[in-house]
Write a protein that holds these residues in place. Sequence first.
Motif, PDB file in Angstrom:
ATOM      1  N   ILE A   1       0.703   4.311  -7.840  1.00 11.69           N
ATOM      2  CA  ILE A   1       0.692   3.386  -9.240  1.00 11.69           C
ATOM      3  C   ILE A   1      -0.616   3.090  -9.271  1.00 11.69           C
ATOM      4  O   ILE A   1      -1.167   3.054 -10.504  1.00 11.69           O
ATOM      5  N   LEU A   2      -1.491   2.418  -8.550  1.00 14.17           N
ATOM      6  CA  LEU A   2      -2.670   1.961  -8.460  1.00 14.17           C
ATOM      7  C   LEU A   2      -3.682   3.024  -8.860  1.00 14.17           C
ATOM      8  O   LEU A   2      -4.558   2.970  -9.739  1.00 14.17           O
ATOM      9  N   TYR A   3      -3.704   3.949  -8.278  1.00 18.00           N
ATOM     10  CA  TYR A   3      -4.559   5.085  -8.340  1.00 18.00           C
ATOM     11  C   TYR A   3      -4.334   5.992  -9.628  1.00 18.00           C
ATOM     12  O   TYR A   3      -5.204   6.285 -10.163  1.00 18.00           O
ATOM     13  N   ALA A   4      -3.106   5.995 -10.258  1.00 21.99           N
ATOM     14  CA  ALA A   4      -2.906   6.606 -11.270  1.00 21.99           C
ATOM     15  C   ALA A   4      -3.190   5.813 -12.485  1.00 21.99           C
ATOM     16  O   ALA A   4      -3.714   6.350 -13.673  1.00 21.99           O
ATOM     17  N   ALA A   5      -3.229   4.678 -12.386  1.00 27.59           N
ATOM     18  CA  ALA A   5      -3.713   3.598 -13.580  1.00 27.59           C
ATOM     19  C   ALA A   5      -5.340   3.604 -13.609  1.00 27.59           C
ATOM     20  O   ALA A   5      -6.071   3.579 -14.477  1.00 27.59           O
ATOM     21  N   LEU A   6      -6.272   3.998 -12.475  1.00 27.75           N
ATOM     22  CA  LEU A   6      -7.572   4.090 -12.532  1.00 27.75           C
ATOM     23  C   LEU A   6      -7.840   5.342 -12.964  1.00 27.75           C
ATOM     24  O   LEU A   6      -8.996   5.541 -13.481  1.00 27.75           O
ATOM     25  N   ASP A   7      -7.233   6.325 -12.999  1.00 32.67           N
ATOM     26  CA  ASP A   7      -7.632   7.653 -13.572  1.00 32.67           C
ATOM     27  C   ASP A   7      -7.433   7.653 -15.049  1.00 32.67           C
ATOM     28  O   ASP A   7      -7.021   6.940 -15.793  1.00 32.67           O
TER      29      ASP A   7
ATOM     30  N   LYS B   1       1.078  -1.158   0.084  1.00 36.05           N
ATOM     31  CA  LYS B   1      -0.128   0.164  -0.053  1.00 36.05           C
ATOM     32  C   LYS B   1       0.863   1.251  -0.046  1.00 36.05           C
ATOM     33  O   LYS B   1       0.338   2.321  -0.837  1.00 36.05           O
ATOM     34  N   ILE B   2       1.982   0.960   0.724  1.00 36.16           N
ATOM     35  CA  ILE B   2       2.999   2.467   1.006  1.00 36.16           C
ATOM     36  C   ILE B   2       3.597   2.549  -0.273  1.00 36.16           C
ATOM     37  O   ILE B   2       3.631   3.838  -0.928  1.00 36.16           O
ATOM     38  N   LYS B   3       4.116   1.476  -0.868  1.00 41.97           N
ATOM     39  CA  LYS B   3       5.028   1.939  -2.151  1.00 41.97           C
ATOM     40  C   LYS B   3       4.119   1.904  -3.463  1.00 41.97           C
ATOM     41  O   LYS B   3       4.317   2.637  -4.474  1.00 41.97           O
ATOM     42  N   TYR B   4       3.176   1.059  -3.415  1.00 37.83           N
ATOM     43  CA  TYR B   4       2.494   1.303  -4.915  1.00 37.83           C
ATOM     44  C   TYR B   4       0.888   1.530  -5.111  1.00 37.83           C
ATOM     45  O   TYR B   4       0.341   1.420  -5.908  1.00 37.83           O
ATOM     46  N   ALA B   5       0.484   2.692  -3.999  1.00 41.45           N
ATOM     47  CA  ALA B   5      -0.619   2.921  -4.002  1.00 41.45           C
ATOM     48  C   ALA B   5      -0.773   4.136  -5.028  1.00 41.45           C
ATOM     49  O   ALA B   5      -2.052   4.217  -5.716  1.00 41.45           O
TER      50      ALA B   5
END
Length: 140
Positions: free
Chosen positions: A134-140, A128-132
């Motif tokens: 990246i996950l939220y940028a992919a959803l936008d 969650k700390i390292k890749y949050a």
Amino acid sequence: MSRTKQTASKALGGKAPRKGISAKSIPSSGCSPAMPKRTRFKAGALALKEIRKYQKSTDLLIRKRPFQRMVRDLCKGREGVRFQASAIVAFQEAVENFLTSLMEDAYRCVLHAKRVTLMPKDICLVYKIKYANILYAALD
């Protein structure tokens, strides 16, 4: 027909007498004196030896064929997807690098919490700390 005399053991219903004791029937006391005792390592010593072995090597940690089967199985639903052998090896290198980095950071969380055992919650925290972002940028 003549009658024959029965022996006492048969007449009383007992067991037949033993003929002799063989060497095979005598239980041994464990190991033979010719074999030396194997040395026992302290708890965790073999684990540390294995860690040093894998840190020195540059080989892949996951075997190639099972990894290749897993990748092909994940892409089974898509039509016309094919892989070069070098592409699968490169993907395996990236996956192993990602997992190694994730485990290193998760173990740092374990040490920070003053524990020794790595738990799933440590891996989730690091992820969650390292890749949050990246996950939220992919959803936008």
